[in-house]
Design a protein around this motif. Structure first.
Motif, PDB file in Angstrom:
ATOM      1  N   GLU A 196       0.814  -1.216   0.000  1.00  0.00           N
ATOM      2  CA  GLU A 196       0.000   0.000   0.000  1.00  0.00           C
ATOM      3  C   GLU A 196       0.846   1.264   0.000  1.00  0.00           C
ATOM      4  O   GLU A 196       0.293   2.374   0.075  1.00  0.00           O
ATOM      5  CB  GLU A 196      -0.947  -0.005   1.203  1.00  0.00           C
ATOM      6  N   ILE A 197       2.170   1.132  -0.065  1.00  0.00           N
ATOM      7  CA  ILE A 197       3.031   2.316  -0.156  1.00  0.00           C
ATOM      8  C   ILE A 197       2.813   2.950  -1.525  1.00  0.00           C
ATOM      9  O   ILE A 197       2.948   2.283  -2.556  1.00  0.00           O
ATOM     10  CB  ILE A 197       4.508   1.930   0.027  1.00  0.00           C
ATOM     11  N   PRO A 198       2.474   4.238  -1.582  1.00  0.00           N
ATOM     12  CA  PRO A 198       2.212   4.869  -2.884  1.00  0.00           C
ATOM     13  C   PRO A 198       3.452   4.850  -3.773  1.00  0.00           C
ATOM     14  O   PRO A 198       4.587   4.910  -3.291  1.00  0.00           O
ATOM     15  CB  PRO A 198       1.824   6.304  -2.500  1.00  0.00           C
ATOM     16  N   GLU A 199       3.219   4.763  -5.066  1.00  0.00           N
ATOM     17  CA  GLU A 199       4.324   4.765  -6.019  1.00  0.00           C
ATOM     18  C   GLU A 199       4.721   6.198  -6.327  1.00  0.00           C
ATOM     19  O   GLU A 199       3.883   7.057  -6.579  1.00  0.00           O
ATOM     20  CB  GLU A 199       3.906   4.044  -7.306  1.00  0.00           C
ATOM     21  N   GLY A 200       6.007   6.467  -6.286  1.00  0.00           N
ATOM     22  CA  GLY A 200       6.506   7.805  -6.574  1.00  0.00           C
ATOM     23  C   GLY A 200       7.872   8.025  -5.961  1.00  0.00           C
ATOM     24  O   GLY A 200       8.289   7.309  -5.045  1.00  0.00           O
ATOM     25  N   GLU A 201       8.579   9.037  -6.450  1.00  0.00           N
ATOM     26  CA  GLU A 201       9.914   9.325  -5.941  1.00  0.00           C
ATOM     27  C   GLU A 201       9.881   9.732  -4.476  1.00  0.00           C
ATOM     28  O   GLU A 201      10.840   9.494  -3.744  1.00  0.00           O
ATOM     29  CB  GLU A 201      10.558  10.434  -6.779  1.00  0.00           C
ATOM     30  N   GLU A 202       8.775  10.355  -4.047  1.00  0.00           N
ATOM     31  CA  GLU A 202       8.700  10.822  -2.663  1.00  0.00           C
ATOM     32  C   GLU A 202       8.594   9.685  -1.661  1.00  0.00           C
ATOM     33  O   GLU A 202       8.770   9.886  -0.451  1.00  0.00           O
ATOM     34  CB  GLU A 202       7.513  11.778  -2.486  1.00  0.00           C
ATOM     35  N   THR A 203       8.317   8.461  -2.114  1.00  0.00           N
ATOM     36  CA  THR A 203       8.223   7.310  -1.201  1.00  0.00           C
ATOM     37  C   THR A 203       9.358   6.313  -1.406  1.00  0.00           C
ATOM     38  O   THR A 203       9.339   5.248  -0.793  1.00  0.00           O
ATOM     39  CB  THR A 203       6.880   6.588  -1.389  1.00  0.00           C
ATOM     40  N   ALA A 204      10.327   6.634  -2.258  1.00  0.00           N
ATOM     41  CA  ALA A 204      11.441   5.716  -2.493  1.00  0.00           C
ATOM     42  C   ALA A 204      12.224   5.485  -1.207  1.00  0.00           C
ATOM     43  O   ALA A 204      12.524   6.431  -0.476  1.00  0.00           O
ATOM     44  CB  ALA A 204      12.362   6.265  -3.581  1.00  0.00           C
ATOM     45  N   GLY A 205      12.546   4.231  -0.943  1.00  0.00           N
ATOM     46  CA  GLY A 205      13.307   3.884   0.252  1.00  0.00           C
ATOM     47  C   GLY A 205      12.466   3.549   1.456  1.00  0.00           C
ATOM     48  O   GLY A 205      12.994   3.123   2.486  1.00  0.00           O
ATOM     49  N   ILE A 206      11.130   3.717   1.363  1.00  0.00           N
ATOM     50  CA  ILE A 206      10.243   3.405   2.480  1.00  0.00           C
ATOM     51  C   ILE A 206       9.848   1.940   2.413  1.00  0.00           C
ATOM     52  O   ILE A 206       9.499   1.428   1.345  1.00  0.00           O
ATOM     53  CB  ILE A 206       8.979   4.294   2.452  1.00  0.00           C
ATOM     54  N   GLY A 207       9.897   1.264   3.536  1.00  0.00           N
ATOM     55  CA  GLY A 207       9.532  -0.148   3.563  1.00  0.00           C
ATOM     56  C   GLY A 207       9.369  -0.646   4.983  1.00  0.00           C
ATOM     57  O   GLY A 207       9.143   0.134   5.907  1.00  0.00           O
ATOM     58  N   PHE A 208       9.506  -1.951   5.147  1.00  0.00           N
ATOM     59  CA  PHE A 208       9.300  -2.581   6.451  1.00  0.00           C
ATOM     60  C   PHE A 208      10.408  -3.592   6.731  1.00  0.00           C
ATOM     61  O   PHE A 208      10.908  -4.258   5.819  1.00  0.00           O
ATOM     62  CB  PHE A 208       7.948  -3.298   6.499  1.00  0.00           C
ATOM     63  N   VAL A 209      10.754  -3.696   7.994  1.00  0.00           N
ATOM     64  CA  VAL A 209      11.622  -4.762   8.495  1.00  0.00           C
ATOM     65  C   VAL A 209      10.920  -5.383   9.705  1.00  0.00           C
ATOM     66  O   VAL A 209       9.990  -4.801  10.267  1.00  0.00           O
ATOM     67  CB  VAL A 209      13.019  -4.240   8.899  1.00  0.00           C
ATOM     68  N   ILE A 210      11.369  -6.558  10.095  1.00  0.00           N
ATOM     69  CA  ILE A 210      10.804  -7.233  11.268  1.00  0.00           C
ATOM     70  C   ILE A 210      11.723  -6.993  12.459  1.00  0.00           C
ATOM     71  O   ILE A 210      12.915  -7.295  12.395  1.00  0.00           O
ATOM     72  CB  ILE A 210      10.638  -8.740  11.020  1.00  0.00           C
ATOM     73  N   ARG A 211      11.168  -6.443  13.527  1.00  0.00           N
ATOM     74  CA  ARG A 211      11.956  -6.246  14.739  1.00  0.00           C
ATOM     75  C   ARG A 211      12.332  -7.611  15.312  1.00  0.00           C
ATOM     76  O   ARG A 211      11.469  -8.489  15.448  1.00  0.00           O
ATOM     77  CB  ARG A 211      11.175  -5.422  15.759  1.00  0.00           C
ATOM     78  N   PRO A 212      13.608  -7.826  15.662  1.00  0.00           N
ATOM     79  CA  PRO A 212      14.076  -9.175  15.978  1.00  0.00           C
ATOM     80  C   PRO A 212      13.421  -9.809  17.197  1.00  0.00           C
ATOM     81  O   PRO A 212      13.187 -11.015  17.213  1.00  0.00           O
ATOM     82  CB  PRO A 212      15.592  -8.985  16.187  1.00  0.00           C
ATOM     83  N   ARG A 213      13.121  -9.062  18.230  1.00  0.00           N
ATOM     84  CA  ARG A 213      12.593  -9.668  19.458  1.00  0.00           C
ATOM     85  C   ARG A 213      11.078  -9.812  19.420  1.00  0.00           C
ATOM     86  O   ARG A 213      10.531 -10.874  19.688  1.00  0.00           O
ATOM     87  CB  ARG A 213      13.011  -8.840  20.672  1.00  0.00           C
ATOM     88  N   SER A 214      10.403  -8.736  19.094  1.00  0.00           N
ATOM     89  CA  SER A 214       8.937  -8.764  19.133  1.00  0.00           C
ATOM     90  C   SER A 214       8.340  -9.361  17.873  1.00  0.00           C
ATOM     91  O   SER A 214       7.179  -9.770  17.877  1.00  0.00           O
ATOM     92  CB  SER A 214       8.397  -7.345  19.327  1.00  0.00           C
ATOM     93  N   ARG A 215       9.127  -9.401  16.759  1.00  0.00           N
ATOM     94  CA  ARG A 215       8.659  -9.897  15.471  1.00  0.00           C
ATOM     95  C   ARG A 215       7.531  -9.040  14.895  1.00  0.00           C
ATOM     96  O   ARG A 215       6.772  -9.502  14.046  1.00  0.00           O
ATOM     97  CB  ARG A 215       8.190 -11.360  15.559  1.00  0.00           C
ATOM     98  N   VAL A 216       7.414  -7.800  15.336  1.00  0.00           N
ATOM     99  CA  VAL A 216       6.398  -6.911  14.799  1.00  0.00           C
ATOM    100  C   VAL A 216       7.006  -6.115  13.638  1.00  0.00           C
ATOM    101  O   VAL A 216       8.180  -5.734  13.684  1.00  0.00           O
ATOM    102  CB  VAL A 216       5.860  -5.955  15.891  1.00  0.00           C
ATOM    103  N   PRO A 217       6.267  -5.871  12.559  1.00  0.00           N
ATOM    104  CA  PRO A 217       6.810  -5.077  11.453  1.00  0.00           C
ATOM    105  C   PRO A 217       7.069  -3.636  11.880  1.00  0.00           C
ATOM    106  O   PRO A 217       6.294  -3.045  12.634  1.00  0.00           O
ATOM    107  CB  PRO A 217       5.705  -5.147  10.389  1.00  0.00           C
ATOM    108  N   GLN A 218       8.160  -3.101  11.405  1.00  0.00           N
ATOM    109  CA  GLN A 218       8.538  -1.723  11.700  1.00  0.00           C
ATOM    110  C   GLN A 218       8.763  -0.972  10.397  1.00  0.00           C
ATOM    111  O   GLN A 218       9.484  -1.434   9.514  1.00  0.00           O
ATOM    112  CB  GLN A 218       9.814  -1.708  12.548  1.00  0.00           C
ATOM    113  N   ARG A 219       8.146   0.183  10.257  1.00  0.00           N
ATOM    114  CA  ARG A 219       8.289   0.988   9.048  1.00  0.00           C
ATOM    115  C   ARG A 219       9.621   1.740   9.100  1.00  0.00           C
ATOM    116  O   ARG A 219       9.975   2.330  10.126  1.00  0.00           O
ATOM    117  CB  ARG A 219       7.121   1.972   8.943  1.00  0.00           C
ATOM    118  N   VAL A 220      10.348   1.707   8.015  1.00  0.00           N
ATOM    119  CA  VAL A 220      11.666   2.336   7.957  1.00  0.00           C
ATOM    120  C   VAL A 220      11.815   3.094   6.638  1.00  0.00           C
ATOM    121  O   VAL A 220      11.032   2.902   5.699  1.00  0.00           O
ATOM    122  CB  VAL A 220      12.798   1.279   8.072  1.00  0.00           C
TER     123      VAL A 220
END
Length: 455
Positions: free
Chosen positions: A400-424
């Motif tokens: 659901e991240i919008p397509e465009g140069e202004e959103t380049a580099g935005i994504g998700f990783v999984i936090r190692p302990r809680s296993r909850v997704p984190q936006r980065v």
């Protein structure tokens, strides 16, 4: 001896006392102001309030860093507790999402109770709730998207805190509205810790850092999602080590775009399909060489030096090598990559691959990569393929991240302990900053006879 449960509800006055005990600050502060007004006079009390307000305003203007770190999160959390997450108001949203249970004896409706609120930044809150018997974390995960709409927020992610409690990571609006500047390049190798490399920022307003020692990184993202900004940020952070021969780059670049500029500073750079397979084979042979040396000396962990450098294999658009090219070459490459990612940890051989289509058919060895990064992707299934089963359900809405140069580099990783997704969001490294990095490293390599540069 356990007593049987009564069919009667707890009295309202005792509920009020319990609520007061849970919120002492919010009760004692108004009571203290009232007592001060009666005892000292309202003029003196107004002076105290005005002086406190003036002090906070002065702090806000004079030292933004400390104010935003210490005062702002607490003030935001207090304000939002009563404006958004206050009992009846929050309960209405929970009721609309069927996030409650009914006591069979008393017919009393029991809602999850807010126990703690942290407002990490203006855009992200973490609301810890105590869930009543009969509910579980899955109840929130299944209704996360509905709860986000009920609260009028962008996203709700669910984190298990401990039995009986979950934390709701609530993204109120997009936390990344500005491009993050490229990482600084340290001048000296001693200033670099390869186990703590800056890549960008997290939605909590903290730095996004990653270890490259013994780690294998899998990066998925569609065209224009900003995948290459991640390895480029890593290279800038490692620049003095690369310059001094303490880190060696092995680069497969079928696309021949951004990484082409690194050909002169890489230990080995290739772009042709067959040559890339040879490069990976040499990489595996280097792993086995170090293994033999460790076996002879009894060593178990690598100490980074010019004799035993940290090796980083980077493969851009790995799908072009494993799925879209020559089948015989792909079979050999899959075998060697499996060896590299399963045996390279102790010998100081790390692997980073980038791909647009993270399916098992395209990257059959993806499960051997413990570090997963999912930028903007085209389909929902790609999120779970990258980050693991249930990642999208827990809040990783990378599709659901919008397509465009202004959103380049935005994504998700999984936090190692809680296993909850984190936006980065990763830092952006422009072309001139890549040229600056290459020139910085090349100056050191030119006077380094111990390092072989393959263009």
């Amino acid at each position: 001896m356990r007593h049987p449960k009564s069919n009667r509800k707890v009295g309202t006055e005792f509920k009020g006392l319990k609520w007061t005990a849970r919120h002492p600050g919010s009760v004692l502060a108004p009571a203290g102001l009232l007592a001060s007004g009666i005892e000292l006079g309202w003029t003196a009390t107004g002076g105290v309030i005005g002086g406190t307000t003036l002090g906070l305003c002065t702090w806000y203007r004079a030292h933004p860093d400390t104010f935003d770190h210490y005062a702002a999160p607490r003030m935001r959390a207090w304000r939002r507790r009563w404006s958004t997450y206050f009992g009846p108001r929050f309960n209405r949203a929970l009721r609309a999402c069927d996030l409650y249970v009914v006591d069979r004896r008393t017919d009393e409706i029991r809602y999850p109770r807010v126990t703690k609120i942290r407002s990490h930044s203006p855009s992200v809150d973490t609301v810890t709730v105590e869930i009543p018997a009969g509910m579980g974390r899955r109840s929130f995960e299944d209704r996360a998207d509905v709860l986000a709409d009920a609260l009028r927020v962008e996203r709700v992610a669910v984190e298990r805190v401990k039995p009986g409690r979950v934390a709701l990571v609530i993204q109120r609006h997009e936390p990344f509205t500005e491009t993050i500047a490229a990482p600084d390049m340290p001048d000296e190798a001693g200033a670099v810790d390869p186990s703590d490399i800056y890549i960008g920022e997290t939605e909590y307003g903290t730095e996004w850092r990653q270890s490259l020692v013994g780690k294998h990184v899998f990066i998925a993202g569609g065209t224009g999602s900003g995948k290459n900004s991640i390895p480029m940020s890593v290279f800038r952070g490692l620049a003095p080590l690369i310059r001094d021969g303490l880190v060696r780059l092995w680069i497969c670049d079928p696309k021949q775009m951004e990484f082409r500029k690194l050909a002169g500073i890489a230990h080995n750079y290739q772009h042709e399909e067959a040559k890339c397979a040879e490069l990976v084979r040499e990489y595996v042979e280097d792993i086995r060489r170090v293994q033999r040396e460790f076996a002879a000396s009894g060593q178990r962990k690598i100490t980074i030096s010019r004799e035993t450098p940290l090796n980083l294999l980077v493969i851009d658009e790995i799908g072009a090598l494993l799925a879209y090219g020559d089948a015989a070459i792909a079979r050999t490459l899959r075998k060697d990559l499996a060896i590299a990612t399963s045996q390279g940890r102790a010998t100081g051989h790390s692997t980073m691959v980038l791909v647009q289509e993270p399916t098992k058919d395209t990257v059959p060895v993806r499960d051997l990569f413990p570090i997963r990064i999912c930028l903007r992707v085209t389909t929902q299934s790609h999120v779970d393929m990258t980050l693991g089963d249930g990642a999208r359900l827990r809040g990783a809405l990378a599709d659901e991240i919008p397509e465009g140069e202004e959103t380049a580099g935005i994504g998700f990783v999984i936090r190692p302990r809680s296993r909850v997704p984190q936006r980065v969001r990763s830092a952006y490294v422009a072309d001139h900053e890549i040229d600056e990095m290459v020139a910085f490293i090349a100056r050191g390599l030119a006077g380094s006879p111990a390092l072989t540069v393959v263009a």
